[in-house]
Motif scaffolding. Sequence first.
Motif, PDB file in Angstrom:
ATOM      1  N   ARG A 161      -3.210 -10.069  -2.121  1.00  0.00           N
ATOM      2  CA  ARG A 161      -1.921 -10.063  -2.817  1.00  0.00           C
ATOM      3  C   ARG A 161      -1.258  -8.725  -2.531  1.00  0.00           C
ATOM      4  O   ARG A 161      -1.796  -7.687  -2.918  1.00  0.00           O
ATOM      5  CB  ARG A 161      -2.114 -10.272  -4.328  1.00  0.00           C
ATOM      6  N   GLY A 162      -0.120  -8.766  -1.854  1.00  0.00           N
ATOM      7  CA  GLY A 162       0.470  -7.524  -1.374  1.00  0.00           C
ATOM      8  C   GLY A 162      -0.505  -6.884  -0.402  1.00  0.00           C
ATOM      9  O   GLY A 162      -1.044  -7.547   0.479  1.00  0.00           O
ATOM     10  N   ALA A 163      -0.725  -5.577  -0.562  1.00  0.00           N
ATOM     11  CA  ALA A 163      -1.687  -4.884   0.286  1.00  0.00           C
ATOM     12  C   ALA A 163      -3.072  -4.858  -0.335  1.00  0.00           C
ATOM     13  O   ALA A 163      -3.985  -4.240   0.212  1.00  0.00           O
ATOM     14  CB  ALA A 163      -1.201  -3.467   0.551  1.00  0.00           C
TER      15      ALA A 163
ATOM     16  N   ASP B 257       6.117 -10.101   2.008  1.00  0.00           N
ATOM     17  CA  ASP B 257       4.973  -9.905   1.108  1.00  0.00           C
ATOM     18  C   ASP B 257       4.703 -11.158   0.277  1.00  0.00           C
ATOM     19  O   ASP B 257       5.129 -11.273  -0.872  1.00  0.00           O
ATOM     20  CB  ASP B 257       5.226  -8.693   0.207  1.00  0.00           C
TER      21      ASP B 257
ATOM     22  N   HIS C  22      -0.846  -4.825 -11.951  1.00  0.00           N
ATOM     23  CA  HIS C  22      -0.294  -5.730 -10.939  1.00  0.00           C
ATOM     24  C   HIS C  22       0.351  -4.927  -9.806  1.00  0.00           C
ATOM     25  O   HIS C  22       0.067  -5.167  -8.615  1.00  0.00           O
ATOM     26  CB  HIS C  22       0.724  -6.670 -11.603  1.00  0.00           C
TER      27      HIS C  22
ATOM     28  N   PRO D  12      -9.028   0.042  -0.394  1.00  0.00           N
ATOM     29  CA  PRO D  12      -7.796  -0.124   0.387  1.00  0.00           C
ATOM     30  C   PRO D  12      -7.967   0.312   1.840  1.00  0.00           C
ATOM     31  O   PRO D  12      -8.618   1.313   2.125  1.00  0.00           O
ATOM     32  CB  PRO D  12      -6.790   0.785  -0.326  1.00  0.00           C
ATOM     33  N   ALA D  13      -7.349  -0.450   2.724  1.00  0.00           N
ATOM     34  CA  ALA D  13      -7.419  -0.127   4.152  1.00  0.00           C
ATOM     35  C   ALA D  13      -6.564   1.090   4.496  1.00  0.00           C
ATOM     36  O   ALA D  13      -6.829   1.789   5.468  1.00  0.00           O
ATOM     37  CB  ALA D  13      -6.974  -1.331   4.975  1.00  0.00           C
ATOM     38  N   HIS D  14      -5.545   1.310   3.740  1.00  0.00           N
ATOM     39  CA  HIS D  14      -4.575   2.370   4.013  1.00  0.00           C
ATOM     40  C   HIS D  14      -4.390   3.203   2.757  1.00  0.00           C
ATOM     41  O   HIS D  14      -4.899   2.871   1.698  1.00  0.00           O
ATOM     42  CB  HIS D  14      -3.202   1.761   4.334  1.00  0.00           C
TER      43      HIS D  14
ATOM     44  N   LEU E  92      -0.828  -4.782  -5.821  1.00  0.00           N
ATOM     45  CA  LEU E  92       0.071  -5.101  -4.705  1.00  0.00           C
ATOM     46  C   LEU E  92       0.207  -3.909  -3.751  1.00  0.00           C
ATOM     47  O   LEU E  92       0.431  -4.078  -2.546  1.00  0.00           O
ATOM     48  CB  LEU E  92       1.446  -5.522  -5.228  1.00  0.00           C
TER      49      LEU E  92
ATOM     50  N   SER F 291       8.970  -9.293  -1.121  1.00  0.00           N
ATOM     51  CA  SER F 291       9.947  -8.466  -0.425  1.00  0.00           C
ATOM     52  C   SER F 291       9.852  -8.670   1.085  1.00  0.00           C
ATOM     53  O   SER F 291       8.868  -9.209   1.595  1.00  0.00           O
ATOM     54  CB  SER F 291       9.755  -6.995  -0.791  1.00  0.00           C
ATOM     55  N   LEU F 292      10.885  -8.221   1.783  1.00  0.00           N
ATOM     56  CA  LEU F 292      10.989  -8.420   3.230  1.00  0.00           C
ATOM     57  C   LEU F 292      12.008  -7.435   3.781  1.00  0.00           C
ATOM     58  O   LEU F 292      12.645  -6.681   3.039  1.00  0.00           O
ATOM     59  CB  LEU F 292      11.408  -9.877   3.528  1.00  0.00           C
ATOM     60  N   ALA F 293      12.199  -7.430   5.082  1.00  0.00           N
ATOM     61  CA  ALA F 293      13.267  -6.668   5.728  1.00  0.00           C
ATOM     62  C   ALA F 293      14.425  -7.601   6.034  1.00  0.00           C
ATOM     63  O   ALA F 293      14.212  -8.785   6.298  1.00  0.00           O
ATOM     64  CB  ALA F 293      12.752  -6.030   7.021  1.00  0.00           C
TER      65      ALA F 293
ATOM     66  N   THR G 229       3.302 -12.052  -5.855  1.00  0.00           N
ATOM     67  CA  THR G 229       3.530 -10.843  -5.058  1.00  0.00           C
ATOM     68  C   THR G 229       4.985 -10.398  -5.200  1.00  0.00           C
ATOM     69  O   THR G 229       5.759 -11.016  -5.930  1.00  0.00           O
ATOM     70  CB  THR G 229       3.221 -11.114  -3.574  1.00  0.00           C
TER      71      THR G 229
ATOM     72  N   LYS H 216      -6.702  -6.262  -1.990  1.00  0.00           N
ATOM     73  CA  LYS H 216      -7.743  -7.277  -1.846  1.00  0.00           C
ATOM     74  C   LYS H 216      -8.277  -7.646  -3.224  1.00  0.00           C
ATOM     75  O   LYS H 216      -8.568  -6.768  -4.048  1.00  0.00           O
ATOM     76  CB  LYS H 216      -8.880  -6.739  -0.992  1.00  0.00           C
TER      77      LYS H 216
ATOM     78  N   ARG I  45      -5.600  -0.493  10.106  1.00  0.00           N
ATOM     79  CA  ARG I  45      -5.685   0.887   9.600  1.00  0.00           C
ATOM     80  C   ARG I  45      -5.074   1.870  10.613  1.00  0.00           C
ATOM     81  O   ARG I  45      -5.502   1.925  11.755  1.00  0.00           O
ATOM     82  CB  ARG I  45      -7.157   1.223   9.336  1.00  0.00           C
TER      83      ARG I  45
ATOM     84  N   LEU J  36       3.444   0.258  -2.258  1.00  0.00           N
ATOM     85  CA  LEU J  36       3.946  -1.064  -2.608  1.00  0.00           C
ATOM     86  C   LEU J  36       4.849  -1.600  -1.495  1.00  0.00           C
ATOM     87  O   LEU J  36       5.739  -0.898  -1.023  1.00  0.00           O
ATOM     88  CB  LEU J  36       4.742  -0.949  -3.911  1.00  0.00           C
ATOM     89  N   PRO J  37       4.638  -2.855  -1.066  1.00  0.00           N
ATOM     90  CA  PRO J  37       5.575  -3.433  -0.100  1.00  0.00           C
ATOM     91  C   PRO J  37       6.974  -3.469  -0.704  1.00  0.00           C
ATOM     92  O   PRO J  37       7.148  -3.796  -1.882  1.00  0.00           O
ATOM     93  CB  PRO J  37       5.038  -4.863   0.094  1.00  0.00           C
ATOM     94  N   GLY J  38       7.969  -3.138   0.101  1.00  0.00           N
ATOM     95  CA  GLY J  38       9.323  -3.069  -0.449  1.00  0.00           C
ATOM     96  C   GLY J  38      10.345  -3.637   0.506  1.00  0.00           C
ATOM     97  O   GLY J  38      10.061  -3.963   1.657  1.00  0.00           O
ATOM     98  N   VAL J  39      11.564  -3.767  -0.018  1.00  0.00           N
ATOM     99  CA  VAL J  39      12.667  -4.273   0.784  1.00  0.00           C
ATOM    100  C   VAL J  39      13.184  -3.155   1.687  1.00  0.00           C
ATOM    101  O   VAL J  39      13.294  -2.008   1.264  1.00  0.00           O
ATOM    102  CB  VAL J  39      13.796  -4.773  -0.135  1.00  0.00           C
ATOM    103  N   THR J  40      13.484  -3.492   2.922  1.00  0.00           N
ATOM    104  CA  THR J  40      14.138  -2.544   3.817  1.00  0.00           C
ATOM    105  C   THR J  40      15.334  -3.225   4.463  1.00  0.00           C
ATOM    106  O   THR J  40      15.398  -4.451   4.533  1.00  0.00           O
ATOM    107  CB  THR J  40      13.189  -2.055   4.929  1.00  0.00           C
TER     108      THR J  40
ATOM    109  N   PRO K  88      -1.307  -6.369   6.093  1.00  0.00           N
ATOM    110  CA  PRO K  88      -1.641  -4.934   6.038  1.00  0.00           C
ATOM    111  C   PRO K  88      -2.913  -4.625   5.265  1.00  0.00           C
ATOM    112  O   PRO K  88      -3.397  -3.498   5.336  1.00  0.00           O
ATOM    113  CB  PRO K  88      -0.416  -4.316   5.345  1.00  0.00           C
ATOM    114  N   SER K  89      -3.459  -5.595   4.554  1.00  0.00           N
ATOM    115  CA  SER K  89      -4.733  -5.347   3.869  1.00  0.00           C
ATOM    116  C   SER K  89      -5.915  -5.404   4.833  1.00  0.00           C
ATOM    117  O   SER K  89      -7.025  -5.017   4.464  1.00  0.00           O
ATOM    118  CB  SER K  89      -4.948  -6.392   2.760  1.00  0.00           C
TER     119      SER K  89
END
Lengths: 241, 241, 241, 241
Positions: B186-188, D159, B87, B222-224, B91, D117-119, D114, B190, C140, B228-232, C134-135
Motif C-alpha cells: 500500500r503506497g510504498a 499510487d 496510515h 522500507p526499501a528506500h 503509505l 496520486s499520480l503525475a 492508498t 509493505k 532501491r 509519501l507518494p504525491g501528485v506532481t 517502489p516498495s
Amino acid sequence: MRVTVWNEGVHEQVDAAIAERYPAGIHGAIAEGLTALLPNASIRTATLDTDAEHGLSQDVLDDTDVLLWWGHIAHDKVSDAVVERVHQRVLAGMGLIVLHSAHFSKIFIRLMGTTCSLAWRNEGERELVWTVKPSHPITRGIEHPIVIDHQEMYGELFDVPDPDDLVFISSFAGGEVFRSGMTFTRGAGKVFYFSPGDQDYPVYFHPQVRQVLANAVEWAVPAHGVALPGVTNPPREWFAT
Amino acid sequence: MRVTVWNEGVHEQVDAAIAERYPAGIHGAIAEGLTALLPNASIRTATLDTDAEHGLSQDVLDDTDVLLWWGHIAHDKVSDAVVERVHQRVLAGMGLIVLHSAHFSKIFIRLMGTTCSLAWRNEGERELVWTVKPSHPITRGIEHPIVIDHQEMYGELFDVPDPDDLVFISSFAGGEVFRSGMTFTRGAGKVFYFSPGDQDYPVYFHPQVRQVLANAVEWAVPAHGVALPGVTNPPREWFAT
Amino acid sequence: MRVTVWNEGVHEQVDAAIAERYPAGIHGAIAEGLTALLPNASIRTATLDTDAEHGLSQDVLDDTDVLLWWGHIAHDKVSDAVVERVHQRVLAGMGLIVLHSAHFSKIFIRLMGTTCSLAWRNEGERELVWTVKPSHPITRGIEHPIVIDHQEMYGELFDVPDPDDLVFISSFAGGEVFRSGMTFTRGAGKVFYFSPGDQDYPVYFHPQVRQVLANAVEWAVPAHGVALPGVTNPPREWFAT
Amino acid sequence: MRVTVWNEGVHEQVDAAIAERYPAGIHGAIAEGLTALLPNASIRTATLDTDAEHGLSQDVLDDTDVLLWWGHIAHDKVSDAVVERVHQRVLAGMGLIVLHSAHFSKIFIRLMGTTCSLAWRNEGERELVWTVKPSHPITRGIEHPIVIDHQEMYGELFDVPDPDDLVFISSFAGGEVFRSGMTFTRGAGKVFYFSPGDQDYPVYFHPQVRQVLANAVEWAVPAHGVALPGVTNPPREWFAT
C-alpha cells in the motif's frame, strides 16, 4: 461454444471397478455433465486410442474453443507432436481445463514451467472445497464449501507458478490443504486447473463439480479470434491514424 | 531496524487467565521473540494506555521502520487521528504487520478497503500452517506445516483484496481453511497479515510463530527512505539529462 | 553470495564495433558492475565457449546462488542438457536474472511456457524506465525514470505469463511501451527479467542499470537451502508433534 | 443488465467549451456509447444535482448491476452517506467502473486504501493505449494500440495497490507511461479503473474508448446475487451433508 473432452481412457480398460464406476469413461461422465448444463455447446470426446493423433488432429483443435484434459497413468504415451499442437493452440487462445492427475500431463508441465509436483494420499478422505474469490464467474452457483465425501488427498506444496486467480482452496480430513482451483493465462489462452476428480471415486458425477466445470468452460472461451502472439518489427509511427 | 510492537493491551487487564498466559502482555511476548531473533533491532512496545496517543506519536512513528499491530476488543478505542497518522506513515514506506484479530482494526480495514470479515470458532482446534510460496523470505526456516495444537479457528471467506503474495494457508481440525499469511503493498509500504495468535492460547511463545514474525519484520523494512507518494505536474522533458 | 554471469559471447567475436564497445565482453561489463556494487559477492563469468558445458557444469551451478543470462544470436547453440540442468537448479532455488534478448533463450521459454515474443525496432531510441512498484527491493536507489539515451525498442505485446511483481515499465521515443522489469517465481527459484541492455549500445555501463542488476542479485538469492520440490506420499498425521 | 452512469456534472455548467464538447454532459456521452453497444442493457444517468442523494438512492443502487463514476472538481461535494452506500454495494457485488480523474473520488480512495496520486500534465499530448493482457474480455475488439490524438497526460507513479489484472498500459508523447486499465476485486465486487477520458477532450466519443467501456460493463456484472460478505460463527460440521 465448441468443447472437446479428452481423457487418456486407460484406467477404464484395465480396471473393472473403474469401468463400472465410469461406464462411459471418465470423459463420458464429464461430457454428460457439460451437456446437461451447457445445452448450446457442441461437445465431443477423444481419448488416447481414438486415432493415431489421440483424436486431437489439427482439424479437431481448430474446431475447439475449450479443451478439457484428464490423464494419469499414460502421460508418456501422449505424442510430443500432439502436445506441441495443443500448446500452440492454447497460446493462440483456446481455453484449457486441466483436471486432477493431469497436473503431471506433458501439456500442463510445459505451460507451467515447473515440476508440478505435490503431496498425495489415496485413502478416500473427505475433501472440502472452499471458495476464496466469490467475484469469479467460475464460482457461480457453487456452494461454500463443496463437500466431496471421498477423494484422493492432494496437498501442498503444489509446485506451480502463482496463478492469476486463486478461486478454490481444499482441505482434507487428514489436515492437508491444496490450491484446488486456479486460473492462469498463457499467451492468449485461459487455463483453469481443478483438482477434484479421480478414477477411484465418482467425483465427476457430483453436481457441484459438474457446475464448476461448466462454469470454467464458459469462462475459458477465447475473448477474440484465435491467433498466436508473434514477433513484429514495426517502423516508427506504424499505428498513426 | 527500528521496530514498534503495538497491542491494545486490554484483555490482560480484565482477564486473569490471559494475564497469566501473557504476563508481559501480548506485546511483551511478541517483543521477547523478536529480541531473541533480531539482536540488532531496536524494539519498543506501546499500548492503548501508553499515553493519549496510544504511544504512537509522530515522533515514535518517524522512528519506526516496522510496526506490529495486535487488537481485538478495543478497535473503536483507537483514535482516528492516530489511525490517520499510521496510515500516512505506511503509505510512505513503514512496514506494518497485522496480527490475528487485528483483521478488524481500523488501520487494516482502511488499507484493505473491504469488510475484512471472516468465519471464526473458538474451540481450541489444531491449526496447521502450510507454506505455499517457499521462495518468499518470510518462510526462511519455517517448517511445513507449522503445527499449533490449540487455536481459534479463522475460516474463509476472508474478505480482503487479493494479496501480492499468498505465503501461508491454514487448515483447522474442523475442516475450514484460511489464507493465514499474506503480503500486500500500500503506497510504498509493505504489509503482512498473519493470523496465528490469540489471547486465549500461548501462540506467541511458539518458536515457529516467532520465526515468522522475525522474518516478516526483516522483509517489511522500507526499501528506500520514507516518503509519501504525491501528485506532481511536471513539464515535458523534466527528466532530460 | 556466489554469482555467475553467463553470456553467449558471440557478438564480441564477430563484430568489431561490439568488441570495442564491450572489450571485456558483455559478461565482463556486467561482472564489473556487480563487483563494484557487491564487494562481498563472489562473481565468475562463463560463455558458450568456456568449455563443452558452456562453463555451466553441475559443479558450477551447485556453487551458484544467482545466475545472470545474456544471449541473442546463439540460443540454439546452448545444449539441451545444460538448459535442463539450469532449469532444475532454478526450480530448486537458484536465482536467475534474464537479460534483454535472452527473452528468447531456451531457459526462459521453458520457465515461462509461452512464446516470449515481442515487438522490436533497432533505431537507437531513447528508453525511459519508470518504477511502478517502489516498495520492491530491486528499486532501491533507482531514479524515476532511468533515462537511457539510445536503446533498441522492445514493445508489447510481450507474451509472458503475468509476473509476480511488475517493477518497471519502459516507454520508447516511438511511443511503444514494455514491461521491462518483472519478477517470477518458478519452483523455489526467483526469476527477474530486465530488458534494458543490448550489444549495440553501452547500456551495461549505465550506472543505474548496474544498480538494478546488483539489487536484483541480492533479491534473487535463495531464501533457503536449495532443494527441488518433489512428490511425497505421506501417511496421515505424519506431521504430528 | 442495469447500468447507472454517474457524473458530477459540474464542468458542463461552468465552462462553455466543455458544455459544447459534451452537450448531453459527460454522462450523456458515455450513456450514448453504452446504449449503442449494449442494446439489451437498461441505462440511466445521474449527477451531483439529480437530487439530495446525487441520484444514488438505495433504490437506485439496488437496481444497479454496474455503476460508472466520473468526477473531477467536486469530489468533496459528494456526501459521505452516499459514498458509504456505494461502498457497501460494491462489496456486495455491484460492478464499479472508475473513470479518469475519479482516481481521486472518495469511493475509489476508500476502495484502494492508498493516496491514488499520480503525475499529470494537460497539454493535449497523444496517448497510446496498449493491450498487455489480450485474454481479458475487456480487450475484445480493441485495437493495439488505441490512438487518442489529444489527452491529458497521466503518469506513474500511480499510487494504487497491485491490480488483479493489468489490461492496458498507456504512453504519452512526452514519454510518461501509465497503467491505464486495471481490474480490482473488493468484496464480491469487480472494479475497473480506466484512465482515458477528460472534460477537455472528446475522448468519450472515441469508438474504441466506448468499446472498452461496454466490454467493462459486461465484465463487471455480478457473478452471483448480491450479498455483503459477513462474519459467521459456525459450529463444527455445519456443512455436513
